[in-house]
Design a protein around this motif. Structure first.
Motif, PDB file in Angstrom:
ATOM      1  N   MET A   5      66.728  16.164  -2.571  1.00 29.80           N
ATOM      2  CA  MET A   5      65.784  15.979  -1.259  1.00 29.80           C
ATOM      3  C   MET A   5      64.530  15.258  -2.202  1.00 29.80           C
ATOM      4  O   MET A   5      64.132  15.765  -2.878  1.00 29.80           O
ATOM      5  CB  MET A   5      65.653  17.105  -0.369  1.00 29.80           C
ATOM      6  N   SER A   6      64.281  14.019  -1.423  1.00 29.39           N
ATOM      7  CA  SER A   6      62.865  13.573  -2.004  1.00 29.39           C
ATOM      8  C   SER A   6      61.725  14.252  -1.741  1.00 29.39           C
ATOM      9  O   SER A   6      61.769  14.946  -0.504  1.00 29.39           O
ATOM     10  CB  SER A   6      62.794  12.055  -1.753  1.00 29.39           C
ATOM     11  N   PHE A   7      60.502  14.141  -2.406  1.00 34.52           N
ATOM     12  CA  PHE A   7      59.321  14.713  -2.035  1.00 34.52           C
ATOM     13  C   PHE A   7      58.731  14.204  -0.705  1.00 34.52           C
ATOM     14  O   PHE A   7      58.314  14.823   0.360  1.00 34.52           O
ATOM     15  CB  PHE A   7      58.150  14.250  -2.910  1.00 34.52           C
ATOM     16  N   ALA A   8      59.106  12.846  -0.339  1.00 36.52           N
ATOM     17  CA  ALA A   8      58.568  12.193   0.944  1.00 36.52           C
ATOM     18  C   ALA A   8      59.451  12.953   2.052  1.00 36.52           C
ATOM     19  O   ALA A   8      59.025  13.078   3.163  1.00 36.52           O
ATOM     20  CB  ALA A   8      58.908  10.812   0.622  1.00 36.52           C
ATOM     21  N   VAL A   9      60.774  13.103   2.019  1.00 37.79           N
ATOM     22  CA  VAL A   9      61.504  13.704   3.027  1.00 37.79           C
ATOM     23  C   VAL A   9      60.974  15.052   3.221  1.00 37.79           C
ATOM     24  O   VAL A   9      60.690  15.645   4.377  1.00 37.79           O
ATOM     25  CB  VAL A   9      62.991  13.669   2.541  1.00 37.79           C
ATOM     26  N   LYS A  31      57.806  15.003   5.247  1.00 40.12           N
ATOM     27  CA  LYS A  31      57.977  14.700   6.547  1.00 40.12           C
ATOM     28  C   LYS A  31      58.667  15.680   7.358  1.00 40.12           C
ATOM     29  O   LYS A  31      58.216  15.993   8.642  1.00 40.12           O
ATOM     30  CB  LYS A  31      58.909  13.496   6.655  1.00 40.12           C
ATOM     31  N   THR A  66      66.540  10.818   6.049  1.00 39.97           N
ATOM     32  CA  THR A  66      67.898  11.369   5.483  1.00 39.97           C
ATOM     33  C   THR A  66      68.891  11.419   6.534  1.00 39.97           C
ATOM     34  O   THR A  66      68.895  11.756   7.557  1.00 39.97           O
ATOM     35  CB  THR A  66      67.548  12.666   4.742  1.00 39.97           C
ATOM     36  N   GLN A 107      71.296  18.035   3.489  1.00 43.17           N
ATOM     37  CA  GLN A 107      69.668  17.988   3.333  1.00 43.17           C
ATOM     38  C   GLN A 107      69.261  18.447   4.789  1.00 43.17           C
ATOM     39  O   GLN A 107      68.083  18.989   4.872  1.00 43.17           O
ATOM     40  CB  GLN A 107      69.325  16.786   3.005  1.00 43.17           C
TER      41      GLN A 107
END
Length: 133
Positions: free
Chosen positions: A1-5, A8, A65, A70
């Motif tokens: 999972m990205s940091f941005a997700v 959010k 996502t 995730q």
């Protein structure tokens, strides 16, 4: 999972936290004076569960996502953040652990464990209902 997700997801949880506090105020100021305590707890729990699901459903596109694993992780993250908040807030108010744990038993109309379950599954379920997988 990205940091941005992840960021959010935390922002959405903070919004849910505000909604939960407002729900508690509604319960105490509107429901309790008009209904029995047990009925007020059930109605408040059902309302909060619905609001959490609606928030997840509406904010999923912004989250960014569609990966089921995730989305489950995000729900579990919301659950963990909620538990940390609940226990920290209760303990900071000087409540004994036994009193805090009473909220996790199905007594007197309390359905808090079901609200927690809803919190954990809402991102995944909302994506499923959107037909994303």
């Amino acid at each position: 999972m990205s940091f941005a997700v992840a960021i959010k997801a935390v922002v959405i949880w903070l919004a849910i936290l505000v909604v939960a506090v407002l729900n508690g105020l509604l319960r105490e100021t509107v429901l309790v004076p008009h209904f029995a305590a047990a009925t007020s707890l059930v109605l408040s729990g059902l309302l909060l569960s619905c609001l959490i699901f609606v928030a997840a459903y509406l904010l999923l596109p912004w989250l960014g996502t569609r990966v089921p694993a995730q989305l489950l992780l995000i729900g579990v993250g919301w659950l963990v953040l909620t538990l940390i908040f609940e226990f920290s807030f209760g303990l900071s108010q000087g409540k004994p652990l036994s009193e805090i744990l009473q909220a996790y038993a199905f007594k007197g109309g309390n359905i808090w464990p079901l609200v927690l379950l809803c919190t954990a599954v809402s991102p995944w379920l909302a994506a499923k209902l959107r037909g994303w997988f």
